[in-house]
Design an enzyme around this catalytic site. Sequence first.
Site, PDB file in Angstrom:
ATOM      1  CD  GLU A   1      -1.772  -2.386   1.563  1.00 29.16           C
ATOM      2  OE1 GLU A   1      -0.601  -2.630   1.934  1.00 29.16           O
ATOM      3  OE2 GLU A   1      -2.690  -3.239   1.566  1.00 29.16           O
TER       4      GLU A   1
ATOM      5  CG  PHE B   1      -9.864 -10.358  10.817  1.00 30.43           C
ATOM      6  CD1 PHE B   1      -8.592 -10.694  11.270  1.00 30.43           C
ATOM      7  CD2 PHE B   1     -10.126 -10.406   9.459  1.00 30.43           C
ATOM      8  CE1 PHE B   1      -7.601 -11.078  10.377  1.00 30.43           C
ATOM      9  CE2 PHE B   1      -9.140 -10.788   8.558  1.00 30.43           C
ATOM     10  CZ  PHE B   1      -7.870 -11.127   9.015  1.00 30.43           C
ATOM     11  CD  GLN B   2      -7.477  -7.921   7.184  1.00 32.68           C
ATOM     12  OE1 GLN B   2      -8.374  -7.725   6.371  1.00 32.68           O
ATOM     13  NE2 GLN B   2      -6.282  -8.362   6.834  1.00 32.68           N
TER      14      GLN B   2
ATOM     15  CE  LYS C   1     -17.067  -7.832   2.810  1.00 40.71           C
ATOM     16  NZ  LYS C   1     -16.412  -9.108   3.115  1.00 40.71           N
TER      17      LYS C   1
ATOM     18  CG  MET D   1      21.554  14.020   4.456  1.00 35.54           C
ATOM     19  SD  MET D   1      22.767  15.057   3.587  1.00 35.54           S
ATOM     20  CE  MET D   1      21.785  15.698   2.239  1.00 35.54           C
TER      21      MET D   1
END
Lengths: 581, 173
Positions: free
Chosen positions: A64, A126-127, A176, A485
């Site tokens: 993602e 869940f999730q 959902k 750096m």
Amino acid sequence: MQGQFFSSAATEPSAKQFTGAEILVEALKNEDVELIFGYPGGAVLNIYDALYDAGIPHFLARHEQGMIHAAEGYARVTGKAGVVIATSGPGATNLITGLTDAMSDSLPLVVITGQVGTNVMGLDAFQEAPIFSMTMPITKYNYQIRSTEELPSVIREAFQIATSGRPGPVLIDLPKDLTANKAPFYYAERVPSLAEKQKEMTDLTQLDALVAAIKKAQKPVILAGAGVLHAKASAELIQFAERTGIPVINSLLGMGGMHPDHPLFLGMGGMHGTVASNMAFYHNDLLINIGARFSDRLTGNTAHFARNATVAHIDIDPAEIGKVIPTHIGIVADAKEALTKLLAEPLEKGDLSEWYAFLREQKEEYPLWYEKDDNVLKPQQVIEMINELTNGEATITTDVGQHQMWAAQFYQFRRPNRWVTSGGLGTMGFGFPAAIGAQLANRDELVVAIVGDAGFQMTLQELAMLTDYQLPIKIVIINNQALGMVRQWQEIFYSSRFSQSLIPNQPDYVKLAESYGIKGYRIHNVQEAYATLQEAFALDGPALIDCRVNPMENVYPMVAPGKGAHEMEGTKPPLRGVKTS
Amino acid sequence: MKQTLVLIVNDIAGVLNRITGLFLRRGYNIDSITVGKSEQEHRSRMTIVLDVESEAHAAQVIKQLNKQIDVLKVIDLTGIPAVARELAMIRVQSSLQTRGEINHIIQPFRATITDVGMESITLEVTGSSEKIDALVELLRSFGILELARTGITTFAREIDVQHTNDKKIHSVK
């Protein structure tokens, strides 16, 4: 929530019912969405089913973070909102870095995250992640959808918010069950319109004061930031500079707004900017900031920044005016609008000959420099070669760090909105996926991702996208086997105690590229560099070029932390009166 | 310095979080905050008293608030003639012997007794924060068992609040 979007004057709902997922896809089409970057998962299965034959091109990333940076790259070069779809929980939290990056560099995004069903929200399902509250401070606005009916209006408004005024990311969290629920498709009338709020903020009352200040100024300078690029006002900027004879400095993100060969261009200002720019910041008597935000990396110690100057600031975001530097003339407007209004005024060029002479001397005496060496490949030289091969017209993307600064210093940006870099947030792993978005926006243009070896290893999984979608991106790894750096700062400020900054154990990037079906090259020395880059750039398909550069090379010149812009170190010759740290 | 702000905001979930989150980023402590419905439908009115470092910081706070999509109006009432009211409930330790004395003390403050117990009495008082401060100080010697203050809610006195607002927002010096 969002009850106020549904006034009684709403457009007549059609009798036909659609699922939330179908409504979402239809609403995206209505916003002329050209492409979507996404990754499916449980909470967005209904959406992905609707996308299956929807006809909107979907680009599947491998992480993602990669896809949101790709969307940022797309947004940066097009000015349109990049669209992202991720699932709930980890899918959503993996977007956090990209959202913050887009917020920091004002990039328009519309990000849709799946959420667990409304019946289990807040019950540690869940999730499940509370992405709505998590992303409040790192989005321009965000929504938690509570009903399927509100989807079209929210989508329309999200695009409006993302792209209007100072652009930024907007997130829509969509449970959902609401993607399965059925509802009619209609747009509600919205009160009040955001475009109106933007108009209310516009304040041009001090334009006259600026015109008067220009007339009076003997040492004026313009700082042009990314606001000029977002407003597509490069032509107006150049006209304004020419009419008034005022020299121009670009901020890091503003590069490309001023033509590199223009006699009034002083180069980039800031920590690794040119001496001429930084001396102009110190000595000017009128500083006109157009669409830059006085980042700490630009100003250095603010006590020494434009200390005797009248400061004017043109910005579309009123909160930027006076935020960092005390400002005398504040103009709230889009850069193009403000510049067009200014060009309609009787602007006069003052006698700036002494100021020009001073700046010319700075430019001539202290140009950007590096030492060429036949035995080792210098990173600056690689950038110069890329510049020569592409005539300064390619789209260049970078991460953050040494390679980014060298690209900004030695690439001559001849076209506006072709420079894609992570400025404000300084995100490693940004450059390569951002190149994917930039390439998808302009399929026929040459896109070069200049990345460091450390940053590239953060998002290199997106190599798969190059083969999936035949993207002819050229990846140039400035490989110094270090977090360059960090290593440089440890060398200068921590007595060369290289704590965790050296990474000699590197993958074989050529084999890595080949494993994805991408042509890989490795360059060890100056002699083979040009021909190899030339060959790689001429390829029809993608190429990865691993450039083994001098690992101890530092970025100079430099304004050390706490120092003023006039105290640059690492100039050649050393700046008069400046002690090195 | 203390800064008093009145905000008109969209009455939707999450707005309070957005506003307080904004103060949190700069580490400003909120002295008091009151939220309730306003005279308009779907609009809430918030009154916030903030502790900020300087006037420049105060100006920055207003600009940041004004940028919020859900903030429709910001009115800065700092140093402007305004009617500010706060309600406090105070439970004071009180035996039968001290009850008369307390009654005397609270009279000029127009506080009322809302509950009486064997060991304590509960008072209710409305007024400016200074007035409540003064009463609390006077009652302290009796022993304050519980104190609840609502924080102020405020109205400007007959001034053009919109004008005041604009002036404060765009003053950049």
